[in-house]
Design a protein around this motif. Structure first.
Motif, short mmCIF file in Angstrom:
data_model
loop_
_atom_site.label_atom_id
_atom_site.label_comp_id
_atom_site.label_asym_id
_atom_site.label_seq_id
_atom_site.Cartn_x
_atom_site.Cartn_y
_atom_site.Cartn_z
N VAL A 106 0.86 -1.19 0.00
CA VAL A 106 0.00 0.00 0.00
C VAL A 106 0.90 1.23 0.00
O VAL A 106 1.83 1.32 0.81
CB VAL A 106 -0.93 0.04 1.23
N ARG A 125 -3.51 -9.84 1.28
CA ARG A 125 -4.47 -8.97 0.60
C ARG A 125 -5.45 -8.35 1.61
O ARG A 125 -5.82 -7.18 1.48
CB ARG A 125 -5.23 -9.77 -0.45
N GLU A 137 -5.79 -4.31 2.38
CA GLU A 137 -7.07 -3.63 2.16
C GLU A 137 -7.64 -3.00 3.43
O GLU A 137 -8.24 -1.92 3.38
CB GLU A 137 -8.09 -4.62 1.59
N HIS A 138 -7.42 -3.64 4.57
CA HIS A 138 -8.14 -3.22 5.78
C HIS A 138 -7.28 -2.52 6.84
O HIS A 138 -7.82 -1.73 7.62
CB HIS A 138 -8.82 -4.44 6.43
N GLN A 181 -7.37 1.23 6.83
CA GLN A 181 -8.71 1.73 7.10
C GLN A 181 -9.03 1.67 8.60
O GLN A 181 -9.64 2.59 9.15
CB GLN A 181 -9.73 0.92 6.31
N THR A 192 -6.88 -6.01 13.15
CA THR A 192 -6.72 -6.57 11.81
C THR A 192 -6.56 -8.08 11.89
O THR A 192 -7.16 -8.84 11.10
CB THR A 192 -5.52 -5.94 11.09
#
Length: 303
Positions: free
Chosen positions: A96, A131, A135-136, A139, A168
């Protein structure tokens, strides 16, 4: 109002005036019209000048506000990535790059003007954990990030990172256990959070973060050399503290691996090894950026 606005402008003559000629009514009307037009023109110019001045003052005030919010002289941050799939059937690494993380945040702490986020995840046993984390994790971090007027920002960011990694891991394990058959994926995580000119690194597993910094050699020639500073700590079962924790939890270390299989002692995922002392608590380090810092590197793993 200009007290002299109604007076006619002086007129130039081509030669000496010998005698005055009576003006016709038409000439007088034309002259009055010209004077009125000139007076209106001056009023428009005065009004425009006042508007321009007011606009300049507003722009200057806005620039002042921006200066208060955005600190000058912050290091320029750029992110680059390169990846190559190894002998496995799928790419198990993820990354990321968020040079401007403020788009994910509801608000910034009062004294902070920039937040950036960079992360790499080296998956194993599959690509689902890496993945999911890519992605998380940021956030979740954005939701927990301190905002408004805060006291000890360092302390709050440390708690925020620890809570983010824990949640997470819990969220992925919950998703993984609900599958049939259950997912057995896991991943390392190396996350770099840059708050203004302070770097916070949270990592678990064996993906590395390093910083390249130039320093004087001490000689009379004024030469400088580049040195690398480790910003992360590896977590594998061969390290004494990691092995002791695994053994106290009832696990074992064989051939440098947890139960002879897992090569890392901390990870996100790996649900079947959590009872053996494999944890998701990251190591945290902080570093102040200087003008001598040139680059940072984060290992891509072996996906």
């Amino acid at each position: 109002m200009d007290l002299f606005g109604d007076l006619p402008e002086p007129t130039q003559t081509s030669g000496p005036v010998s005698a005055a000629r009576p003006r016709s009514t038409k000439e007088e009307e034309e002259e009055e019209e010209e004077e009125e037009e000139e007076r209106l023109k001056r009023k428009r110019e005065d009004a425009e000048g006042h508007a321009d001045k007011k606009e300049e003052e507003e722009e200057e005030e806005e620039r002042g506000k921006i200066k208060k919010v955005c600190k000058e002289g912050l290091p320029v941050l750029r992110g680059y990535v390169a990846a190559r799939r190894g002998e496995r059937e799928e790419m198990q690494d993820a990354h990321v790059l968020l040079p401007d993380m403020s788009v994910c945040l509801s608000a910034l702490p009062g004294q902070v003007s920039r937040v950036s986020y960079f992360a790499v995840f080296d998956g194993h046993g599959g690509a689902r954990a890496s993945r999911f984390a890519a992605e998380h994790l940021h956030q979740i971090l954005a939701k927990k990030f301190p905002s408004g007027e805060t006291g000890n920002v360092d302390k709050l960011i440390k708690k925020c990172l620890l809570d983010t990694f824990r949640q997470t891991d819990e969220d992925f394990l919950k998703t993984a256990s609900s599958q049939k058959p259950a997912w057995k994926d896991g991943t390392t995580a190396t996350c770099v959070l840059v708050v203004d000119d302070t770097v916070y690194v949270a990592n678990l597993g064996d993906s590395r973060a390093v910083l390249c910094r130039t320093e004087a050699t001490g000689g009379a020639d004024g030469r400088r050399r580049s040195v690398t500073l480790a910003l992360s700590k590896e977590h594998n079962p061969t390290i004494y503290e990691e092995r002791m924790r695994i053994q106290r939890a009832g696990g074992s270390v064989r051939d440098g691996r947890v139960l002879g299989v897992l090569e890392v002692s901390r990870s996100i995922g790996d649900g079947q090894y959590k009872r053996c002392g494999v944890i998701s608590s990251p190591d945290l380090r902080r570093c102040q950026l200087t003008a001598n810092d040139r680059r940072g590197a984060w290992s891509r793993g072996r996906g």
